[in-house]
Design a protein around this motif. Sequence first.
Motif, PDB file in Angstrom:
ATOM      1  N   ALA A  17       0.827  -1.201   0.000  1.00  0.00           N
ATOM      2  CA  ALA A  17       0.000   0.000   0.000  1.00  0.00           C
ATOM      3  C   ALA A  17       0.865   1.256   0.000  1.00  0.00           C
ATOM      4  N   MET A  18       1.493   1.550  -1.144  1.00  0.00           N
ATOM      5  CA  MET A  18       2.237   2.778  -1.318  1.00  0.00           C
ATOM      6  C   MET A  18       1.857   3.341  -2.667  1.00  0.00           C
ATOM      7  N   ALA A  19       1.506   4.616  -2.715  1.00  0.00           N
ATOM      8  CA  ALA A  19       1.079   5.218  -3.969  1.00  0.00           C
ATOM      9  C   ALA A  19       2.229   5.237  -4.964  1.00  0.00           C
ATOM     10  N   ASN A  20       1.878   5.299  -6.245  1.00  0.00           N
ATOM     11  CA  ASN A  20       2.914   5.342  -7.263  1.00  0.00           C
ATOM     12  C   ASN A  20       3.806   6.563  -7.050  1.00  0.00           C
ATOM     13  N   LYS A  21       5.114   6.386  -7.181  1.00  0.00           N
ATOM     14  CA  LYS A  21       6.073   7.432  -6.858  1.00  0.00           C
ATOM     15  C   LYS A  21       6.522   8.243  -8.077  1.00  0.00           C
ATOM     16  N   VAL A  22       5.889   8.009  -9.215  1.00  0.00           N
ATOM     17  CA  VAL A  22       6.272   8.667 -10.465  1.00  0.00           C
ATOM     18  C   VAL A  22       5.076   9.456 -10.987  1.00  0.00           C
ATOM     19  N   PRO A  23       5.278  10.647 -11.537  1.00  0.00           N
ATOM     20  CA  PRO A  23       4.150  11.446 -12.020  1.00  0.00           C
ATOM     21  C   PRO A  23       3.489  10.847 -13.252  1.00  0.00           C
ATOM     22  N   GLU A  24       2.267  11.291 -13.508  1.00  0.00           N
ATOM     23  CA  GLU A  24       1.579  10.934 -14.739  1.00  0.00           C
ATOM     24  C   GLU A  24       2.336  11.511 -15.938  1.00  0.00           C
ATOM     25  N   VAL A  25       2.301  10.796 -17.048  1.00  0.00           N
ATOM     26  CA  VAL A  25       3.018  11.240 -18.239  1.00  0.00           C
ATOM     27  C   VAL A  25       2.114  12.182 -19.030  1.00  0.00           C
ATOM     28  N   THR A  26       2.344  13.463 -18.855  1.00  0.00           N
ATOM     29  CA  THR A  26       1.600  14.506 -19.557  1.00  0.00           C
ATOM     30  C   THR A  26       2.586  15.365 -20.332  1.00  0.00           C
ATOM     31  N   VAL A  27       2.081  16.362 -21.026  1.00  0.00           N
ATOM     32  CA  VAL A  27       2.967  17.275 -21.742  1.00  0.00           C
ATOM     33  C   VAL A  27       3.890  17.991 -20.765  1.00  0.00           C
ATOM     34  N   TYR A  28       3.398  18.245 -19.536  1.00  0.00           N
ATOM     35  CA  TYR A  28       4.238  18.909 -18.535  1.00  0.00           C
ATOM     36  C   TYR A  28       5.431  18.033 -18.153  1.00  0.00           C
ATOM     37  N   PHE A  29       5.211  16.731 -18.096  1.00  0.00           N
ATOM     38  CA  PHE A  29       6.298  15.806 -17.781  1.00  0.00           C
ATOM     39  C   PHE A  29       7.446  15.971 -18.774  1.00  0.00           C
ATOM     40  N   TRP A  30       7.123  15.987 -20.060  1.00  0.00           N
ATOM     41  CA  TRP A  30       8.164  16.067 -21.081  1.00  0.00           C
ATOM     42  C   TRP A  30       8.830  17.433 -21.099  1.00  0.00           C
TER      43      TRP A  30
END
Length: 263
Positions: A17-30
């Motif tokens: 039970a640990m949330a994903n530690k990486v952000p969603e892949v959006t245009v902001y990510f790139w």
Amino acid sequence: MSTEQLLEDRPLVPLRAMANKVPEVTVYFWIIKVLTTGMGETASDFLARLLGPVPAVALGGLALVASLAVQFAVRRYVAWVYWTAIVMVSVFGTMAADVLHVGLGVAYTVSTPLFLTALAAVFALWYAVERTLSIHGVRTRRRESFYWAAVLATFALGTAAGDLTATAGFGYLGSVVLFAAAICVPALWHRFAGLNAVTAFWAAYVITRPLGASLADWMALGRSRGGLALGLGPVTLAWTAAIVGFVGYLAVSRRDTPDGRAA
């Protein structure tokens, strides 16, 4: 490629039970990823000139360890924590590649395949142990360790590859054009020819490093080297300000989290 596409390859295995530690892949990510690569390139060179190579590497190593310690300590994705760690990886990854070339005299034609082999080894071990390379399964300490090992290897590889093309006749502006075209390949291959989403993601992720670094070098370095001669310090500060602005926006809007994207 989008988060939804990457989720197609998410493993169906129970995780703690640990949330994903990486952000969603959006245009902001790139956008932020490219900014961090350029900022890391010029910041590394600026610190090496200001402090000397050895103190700069030591300082960069300490900052990297500290930022990763904070990243591993939190139990969910926190924008400023994650991107601070990425920035420190960028700075130290640049230093690692430069130490091999400048300090030890290893040619870029040697260091580039060396770092490529290191990255392939990380991916092979990661997949052998976890049966996935998806960034949307980074919910355990072990997977997080594999993830950051891969990230560090991509930065070192990208630095060496960017310097290789810049010194092989392309120059910095030519390298920008080359890698801008190259980064479109995995996206188009995935979109029209069925390339696996995770493979496409990591291919694009690697290319962002030489793309951003070549662009920052072109802006910062002197005209005798084909640059705009804006200076390492000013370019580092400008790119840092842009990173802070985008990360601050994401921290408030949460547009790079599942809840934020659904809003």
